[in-house]
Design a protein around this motif. Structure first.
Motif, mmCIF file in Angstrom:
data_model
loop_
_atom_site.group_PDB
_atom_site.id
_atom_site.type_symbol
_atom_site.label_atom_id
_atom_site.label_comp_id
_atom_site.label_asym_id
_atom_site.label_seq_id
_atom_site.Cartn_x
_atom_site.Cartn_y
_atom_site.Cartn_z
ATOM 1 N N TRP A 102 47.640 29.825 16.675
ATOM 2 C CA TRP A 102 49.077 29.365 17.168
ATOM 3 C C TRP A 102 48.966 28.917 18.566
ATOM 4 O O TRP A 102 49.521 27.961 18.937
ATOM 5 C CB TRP A 102 50.085 30.464 17.291
ATOM 6 C CG TRP A 102 50.718 30.530 15.897
ATOM 7 C CD1 TRP A 102 50.541 31.754 14.991
ATOM 8 C CD2 TRP A 102 51.525 29.521 15.200
ATOM 9 N NE1 TRP A 102 51.403 31.384 13.898
ATOM 10 C CE2 TRP A 102 51.922 30.236 13.948
ATOM 11 C CE3 TRP A 102 51.885 28.321 15.508
ATOM 12 C CZ2 TRP A 102 52.442 29.431 13.198
ATOM 13 C CZ3 TRP A 102 52.579 27.701 14.526
ATOM 14 C CH2 TRP A 102 52.887 28.282 13.236
ATOM 15 N N SER A 103 47.733 29.293 19.269
ATOM 16 C CA SER A 103 47.607 28.990 20.543
ATOM 17 C C SER A 103 47.535 27.389 20.675
ATOM 18 O O SER A 103 47.667 26.677 21.472
ATOM 19 C CB SER A 103 46.244 29.699 21.188
ATOM 20 O OG SER A 103 46.577 30.161 22.355
ATOM 21 N N ARG A 104 46.321 27.090 19.704
ATOM 22 C CA ARG A 104 45.951 25.854 19.734
ATOM 23 C C ARG A 104 46.993 24.900 19.004
ATOM 24 O O ARG A 104 47.166 23.915 19.876
ATOM 25 C CB ARG A 104 44.661 25.656 18.647
ATOM 26 C CG ARG A 104 43.958 24.506 18.729
ATOM 27 C CD ARG A 104 42.802 24.362 17.986
ATOM 28 N NE ARG A 104 43.091 23.906 16.483
ATOM 29 C CZ ARG A 104 42.927 24.903 15.492
ATOM 30 N NH1 ARG A 104 42.570 26.217 15.752
ATOM 31 N NH2 ARG A 104 43.230 24.423 14.266
ATOM 32 N N ILE A 112 50.368 25.218 19.352
ATOM 33 C CA ILE A 112 51.414 25.139 20.298
ATOM 34 C C ILE A 112 50.790 24.323 21.623
ATOM 35 O O ILE A 112 51.291 23.290 22.325
ATOM 36 C CB ILE A 112 51.757 26.552 21.011
ATOM 37 C CG1 ILE A 112 52.586 27.336 19.814
ATOM 38 C CG2 ILE A 112 52.705 26.396 22.221
ATOM 39 C CD1 ILE A 112 52.729 28.791 20.316
ATOM 40 N N PHE A 113 49.620 24.700 22.067
ATOM 41 C CA PHE A 113 48.854 23.793 23.232
ATOM 42 C C PHE A 113 48.992 22.298 22.737
ATOM 43 O O PHE A 113 48.923 21.675 23.711
ATOM 44 C CB PHE A 113 47.705 24.468 23.684
ATOM 45 C CG PHE A 113 47.059 24.114 24.847
ATOM 46 C CD1 PHE A 113 46.017 23.003 24.800
ATOM 47 C CD2 PHE A 113 47.607 24.211 25.922
ATOM 48 C CE1 PHE A 113 45.474 22.458 25.985
ATOM 49 C CE2 PHE A 113 47.058 23.488 27.428
ATOM 50 C CZ PHE A 113 46.052 22.794 27.129
#
Lengths: 144, 785
Positions: A89-91, A93-94
């Motif tokens: 999700w980091s990727r 969202i970022f």
């Protein structure tokens, strides 16, 4: 990375078994969906799919991170470790390519939220389901 | 190399000749191949190196573009993320107004206005640093944040504070902190709002396909401390660097440069760009080595191919070169062979194969030239015709190898006997010719002729034996003996024949008279051929008498020629000719037949058996049919073989001893008798004499002639008689002409004598009459017989 997670997932599912009795996937009784494949479930919860096979929309809901239900669900249905989920999700969202599922407070909140929406998809402790009065508003989705 | 300074005043043709010469050399295979090979090599390597550098440049450009693009994207993403965080901070600050913080947060959360809980934790802390509200819940160990830099700095700074990365005491996770201060609440103490996010969030967009395993995606604070740095899968937080060193003058929108990143000493295509709104700098990098690895790989492949191609080219060129060199060599060889062959053919056309002397054709030309020269300068010229005496005898008896040896040696001796300017040639067979140009006096020619005679008189060693040969030389002088080549040669030829007739082994000058003689000779020769058919030959008989009793013991048959026009021709005048042209054989056959028949006829008429002697010539002696002819004559006539005596001269027997012995033995086997004629005049060695199966020895008339007056002749004669006696031969003395001679001979035990004293040679009928008369006389004297 992807290869590692798939192998890990397979191992986990082999070890644990597909459908555990602890956490169940539920939809509103208004939702015609009765079964989903595990791949479909994963895609939905990882933001890769926002439509069901039959074409209707689906909105996944998460329980709070750290809750038992959340842990169990991700371990047994998704075969993902918390780190993996975070990285995923980091990727997304970022890079602006997605949003994680909305999270609700607990089983009760989940039940209410899912029952209220014909497109919602969620999970909760089966014990709760049995005990609560929500059985008539929710349907358990069979995951294979 | 051509040096221009060396060629002052050169003409145009020199220039073009030089150019042509260089072009010629250029076309030579060696040079051509080398040049072509070098050109192709040049092309190969030129192309390859060009490709390589192009690849490098392309890779370089790609890297630059990639890094720039990635940096642009990253910048946008980072800015958006920061702005979102900032917006969240402001939002929380705003909604805190007049409400308990937790309540405010809960409401925001329920309205989905907070960033995803999965990643972000929003918290509010009071002035003392206690966290009074958070979503989601913070770990108990994080309940007080007073000592954290983001908390402290938030009080001082107006804008969003970008804190230093910290490790969460509870989860162990590295986090980044962003904070703002909220408005002072009643009580005068500030509140701080903070958002924390796990550090990896800001570098979660690292794509290995783009940045590789050794690239860099990082967020660097303007204070020189990396908030988060990612290379491959490895995250590092909080690394301090020299900010100016990393960023350089890379202001907003700076390009990528290739430099060594100081934190890990890796050369990267690096973009370090400060953000406009926030005190942060993005660092995006692509490892040079990693990125160029692929290019280097294909570089190596190109170089490898180029090397292979070069080696193949070298191999091909070497092969071709060698082939063409061999081709050239063989071509050269063929050309040389052709030239040599042509030279040889030309040489052979003009030179005699055996002796190496000029041949007839060439000589004729030389003669013409010589005559032209003589005519021009008024000089005289001499032509010497040489003929080897009795060459045929040697060739027939010793074989052609010996004959060839003789001719070769002859050529050498002739050349040695003349000057350099004189010409010796072989006209063919045993005929040689010597041309003496520039003669002033005939005596000079005589000198040369004598020299030649002397040189030839030295013994020859043929087939390991010594022989003596003589030549007959005919000399013709230009211009007196002929004005043209044919006349000159003909007259020299005539002179040579004359020399032969005069006994051989001499030189004769041409004279007019000789022509006449030779004409006569020609006439004689042609009529000789018909003479046998026309039955012009006659046999004359000369008696042989016993020394003591005076009885006729036998006779010698002598050949005469009754020529219709020329009268009776003596043997000496036509027998040599017959020898030469071979007519001697059929004539000889006629002689055998006639002699045998005549003897038998006389016997039938009551004569006692008389021996009849026939002279054999050298040619007859060596003829293959000799035995058969004699056998035929004996058989047809019916004469007893013992009555036939063959007279052979001493010099006829000596040349080929083994052959002579064989022939004599064959003849002896038939029963005929052999007499050695003209004994004493040849060069035979006495030891050899005993090898021959002989019956009679006839002393040459030259010894008998001066017998009375010459003591020498007497002792020689006695010696011969002695010799004959010791070999058990009948000794006959020839040419006895006086009583004194007869008495002497009788005294010395000579057996028979023959000569004019007793009887001259006479035709058959006369002889018959003479013998008959004698027989009667003897019968009268000796009635008992």
């Amino acid at each position: 990375m992807r290869l590692t997670s798939s192998i890990l997932g397979l191992l986990l599912s082999l070890m644990v078994g597909i459908a555990s009795a602890e956490v169940v996937v539920v939809v509103s009784v208004q939702n015609p969906v009765e079964a989903l494949s595990q791949a479909e479930l994963r895609d939905i919860y990882l933001g890769r799919m926002n439509r069901l096979p039959n074409g209707s929309a689906v909105t996944p809901l998460d329980q709070r991170e750290g809750s038992a239900a959340h842990r169990t669900f991700y371990r047994e249905y998704m075969a993902q470790t918390p780190a993996q989920i975070k990285a995923h999700w980091s990727r997304l969202i970022f890079t602006g390519r997605g949003q994680p599922p909305r999270s609700v407070a607990d089983d009760s909140a989940m039940a209410d939220a899912v029952a209220a929406s014909p497109v919602a998809l969620g999970y909760l402790d089966s014990a709760y389901l049995d005990s609560a009065q929500v059985g008539d508003r929710l349907r358990v989705v069979a995951i294979d | 190399m051509i040096k221009p300074d060396d060629r002052h005043g050169h003409s145009e043709s020199d220039d073009s000749a030089v150019i042509r010469r260089w072009l010629h050399r250029l076309v030579e295979p060696v040079v051509l191949f080398t040049v072509v090979a070098l050109l192709v090599l040049g092309v190969i390597w030129g192309t390859t190196l060009n490709l390589v550098s192009m690849e490098r440049a392309a890779a370089d450009r790609t890297a630059m573009a990639l890094v720039a693009d990635t940096a642009d994207t990253y910048e946008a993403q980072v800015v958006r993320a920061l702005r979102e965080i900032d917006t969240t901070l402001k939002l929380v600050r705003y909604s805190l107004d007049g409400r308990p913080a937790q309540e405010a947060l809960e409401e925001l959360r329920s309205r989905d206005m907070l960033p995803p809980e999965l990643l972000f934790t929003v918290s509010v802390a009071d002035a003392r640093g206690n966290v009074i509200a958070s979503s989601p819940e913070v770990d108990p160990s994080e309940r007080n944040v007073a000592e954290y830099d983001y908390f402290q700095r938030a009080h001082e700074e107006e804008g969003m504070v970008v804190g230093l990365p910290r490790r969460n005491r509870g989860t162990g996770e590295w986090q980044l902190f962003f904070s703002r201060h909220a408005q002072v609440q009643d009580g005068g103490l500030a509140i701080i709002v903070a958002v924390s996010v796990h550090a990896g969030y800001f570098v979660s967009g690292y794509e290995p396909e783009v940045l590789g395993g050794d690239g860099i995606l990082a967020l660097l604070g303007n204070d020189g401390i990396f908030r988060v740095k990612r290379t491959g899968d490895v995250l590092t937080m909080g690394t301090p660097v020299d900010y100016a060193g990393v960023v350089g003058d890379g202001a907003v929108g700076g390009d990528a440069t290739v430099k060594v990143n100081p934190w890990d000493e890796t050369r990267r295509y690096t973009v370090a760009r400060g953000l406009f709104e926030f005190p942060l700098t993005i660092v995006v990098g692509l490892s040079e080595e990693e990125h160029l690895a692929a290019a280097k790989q294909s570089e190596r492949t190109y170089l490898w191919y180029a090397t292979l191609a070069s080696l193949m080219l070298l191999a091909v060129v070497t092969l071709l070169g060698r082939l063409s060199w061999r081709l050239q060599r063989s071509q050269t060889r063929i050309m040389e062979e052709r030239v040599a062959h042509a030279r040889r053919v030309e040489y052979l056309a003009f030179h005699d194969n055996l002796t190496g002397l000029p041949n007839r054709a060439y000589f004729t030309r030389l003669l013409t030239q010589g005559m032209q020269q003589s005519r021009r300068y008024g000089k005289r010229l001499a032509l010497l015709f040489l003929d080897l005496d009795r060459f045929k005898a040697i060739n027939d008896s010793l074989g052609h190898d010996a004959g060839d040896e003789l001719l070769q040696e002859m050529g050498l001796r002739l050349n040695a006997s003349v000057r350099e300017s004189d010409i010796v040639a072989r006209l063919g067979g045993d005929e040689f010719v010597v041309l003496l140009p520039e003669i002033t006096d005939a005596s000079q020619v005589t000198v040369v002729a004598d020299k030649i005679l002397a040189a030839v008189s030295l013994p020859f060693t043929l087939v390991a034996q010594e022989f003596r040969v003589t030549v007959s030389i005919g000399i013709a002088l230009f211009p007196q003996d002929g004005e043209d080549e044919q006349t000159l040669m003909k007259h020299a030829d005539v002179a040579m024949y004359h020399a032969k007739e005069l006994g051989k082994n001499n030189a004769q000058f041409y004279s007019e008279k000789l022509s006449v003689d030779s004409l006569e000779r020609l006439a004689l020769e042609s009529s000789m051929r018909k003479a046998l058919e026309n039955d012009e030959f006659r046999l004359f008989y000369q008696s042989k008498q016993d020394m003591f009793t005076g009885r006729v013991t036998g006779m010698e048959a002598l050949l005469r020629w009754q020529h219709p026009d020329l009268g009776l021709i003596a043997p000496m005048q036509f027998i040599p000719l017959a020898e030469e042209n071979g007519l001697i054989v059929p004539i000889g056959r006629w002689v055998f037949n006639t002699a045998c028949r005549q003897n038998v006829e006389w016997q039938a008429q009551g004569f006692p058996p008389l021996s009849i002697a026939v002279n054999l010539s050298a040619r007859q002696f060596l003829d293959d049919h000799l035995l058969q002819d004699i056998k035929n004559a004996l058989n047809e006539s019916g004469m007893a073989p013992e009555l036939l005596e063959l007279e052979i001269t001493e010099s006829m027997m000596m040349p080929d001893m083994p052959r002579t012995v064989r022939i004599l033995k064959d003849l002896k086997r038939m029963g005929v008798r052999i007499a050695i004629d003209d004994f004493g005049t040849g060069y035979s060695s006495l030891s050899k004499l005993k090898e021959f199966p002989l019956d009679t020895i006839k002393i040459d008339g030259s010894f008998i002639q001066d017998l009375v007056h010459s003591a020498e002749d007497r002792s020689l004669t006695e010696a011969i008689i002695e010799l004959g006696k010791s070999l058990s031969l009948t000794v006959v003395a020839e040419g006895v002409e006086s009583i004194e001679q007869a008495d002497y001979l009788r005294t010395h035990s000579c057996d028979q004598f023959q000569g004019f004293f007793i009887n001259i040679p006479m035709p058959a009928d006369e002889f018959e009459a003479s013998v008959r008369e004698q027989l009667l006389r003897l019968a009268d004297d000796n009635p008992s017989d």
